[in-house]
Design a protein around this motif. Sequence first.
Motif, PDB file in Angstrom:
ATOM      1  N   GLU A  39       1.893 -11.744   6.180  1.00  0.00           N
ATOM      2  CA  GLU A  39       2.971 -10.915   5.646  1.00  0.00           C
ATOM      3  C   GLU A  39       2.547 -10.219   4.356  1.00  0.00           C
ATOM      4  O   GLU A  39       2.836  -9.032   4.157  1.00  0.00           O
ATOM      5  N   ALA A  40       1.867 -10.922   3.488  1.00  0.00           N
ATOM      6  CA  ALA A  40       1.404 -10.329   2.234  1.00  0.00           C
ATOM      7  C   ALA A  40       0.395  -9.220   2.501  1.00  0.00           C
ATOM      8  O   ALA A  40       0.439  -8.164   1.859  1.00  0.00           O
ATOM      9  N   GLN A  41      -0.504  -9.452   3.455  1.00  0.00           N
ATOM     10  CA  GLN A  41      -1.491  -8.432   3.803  1.00  0.00           C
ATOM     11  C   GLN A  41      -0.821  -7.191   4.395  1.00  0.00           C
ATOM     12  O   GLN A  41      -1.197  -6.061   4.083  1.00  0.00           O
ATOM     13  N   ALA A  46       0.888  -1.616   3.688  1.00  0.00           N
ATOM     14  CA  ALA A  46       1.953  -0.619   3.761  1.00  0.00           C
ATOM     15  C   ALA A  46       2.258  -0.019   2.391  1.00  0.00           C
ATOM     16  O   ALA A  46       3.079   0.890   2.287  1.00  0.00           O
ATOM     17  N   GLY A  47       1.628  -0.544   1.344  1.00  0.00           N
ATOM     18  CA  GLY A  47       1.854  -0.033  -0.002  1.00  0.00           C
ATOM     19  C   GLY A  47       3.118  -0.546  -0.658  1.00  0.00           C
ATOM     20  O   GLY A  47       3.560  -0.038  -1.682  1.00  0.00           O
ATOM     21  N   VAL A  48       3.706  -1.571  -0.076  1.00  0.00           N
ATOM     22  CA  VAL A  48       4.947  -2.131  -0.595  1.00  0.00           C
ATOM     23  C   VAL A  48       4.684  -3.181  -1.668  1.00  0.00           C
ATOM     24  O   VAL A  48       5.523  -3.429  -2.532  1.00  0.00           O
ATOM     25  N   SER A  49       3.509  -3.785  -1.625  1.00  0.00           N
ATOM     26  CA  SER A  49       3.176  -4.886  -2.522  1.00  0.00           C
ATOM     27  C   SER A  49       1.806  -4.623  -3.142  1.00  0.00           C
ATOM     28  O   SER A  49       1.055  -3.766  -2.691  1.00  0.00           O
ATOM     29  N   ASP A  50       1.505  -5.413  -4.178  1.00  0.00           N
ATOM     30  CA  ASP A  50       0.195  -5.263  -4.805  1.00  0.00           C
ATOM     31  C   ASP A  50      -0.746  -6.375  -4.336  1.00  0.00           C
ATOM     32  O   ASP A  50      -0.368  -7.241  -3.562  1.00  0.00           O
ATOM     33  N   ASN A  51      -1.958  -6.334  -4.825  1.00  0.00           N
ATOM     34  CA  ASN A  51      -2.992  -7.277  -4.420  1.00  0.00           C
ATOM     35  C   ASN A  51      -2.699  -8.696  -4.902  1.00  0.00           C
ATOM     36  O   ASN A  51      -3.206  -9.662  -4.341  1.00  0.00           O
TER      37      ASN A  51
END
Length: 65
Positions: A39-41, A46-51
Amino acid sequence: MNAQVDADVRDALLDIQSAQRQVEVARSSGTLAKEALSEAQQSYAAGVSDNLAVSQAEQKRGAGQ
């Protein structure tokens, strides 16, 4: 003497059951960690979250293996 052997066998069976439950919990934790990483990946891709979210999920997955 027979009573002691019976008690030892019961204790051993309980130890085995406990170990089986611990393995089940560990497997479940590993599965959840893999899902969280996926999910994090996906969120990162999708550009919704950071690294950071991916890094944290990777650490949890590593601890769950």
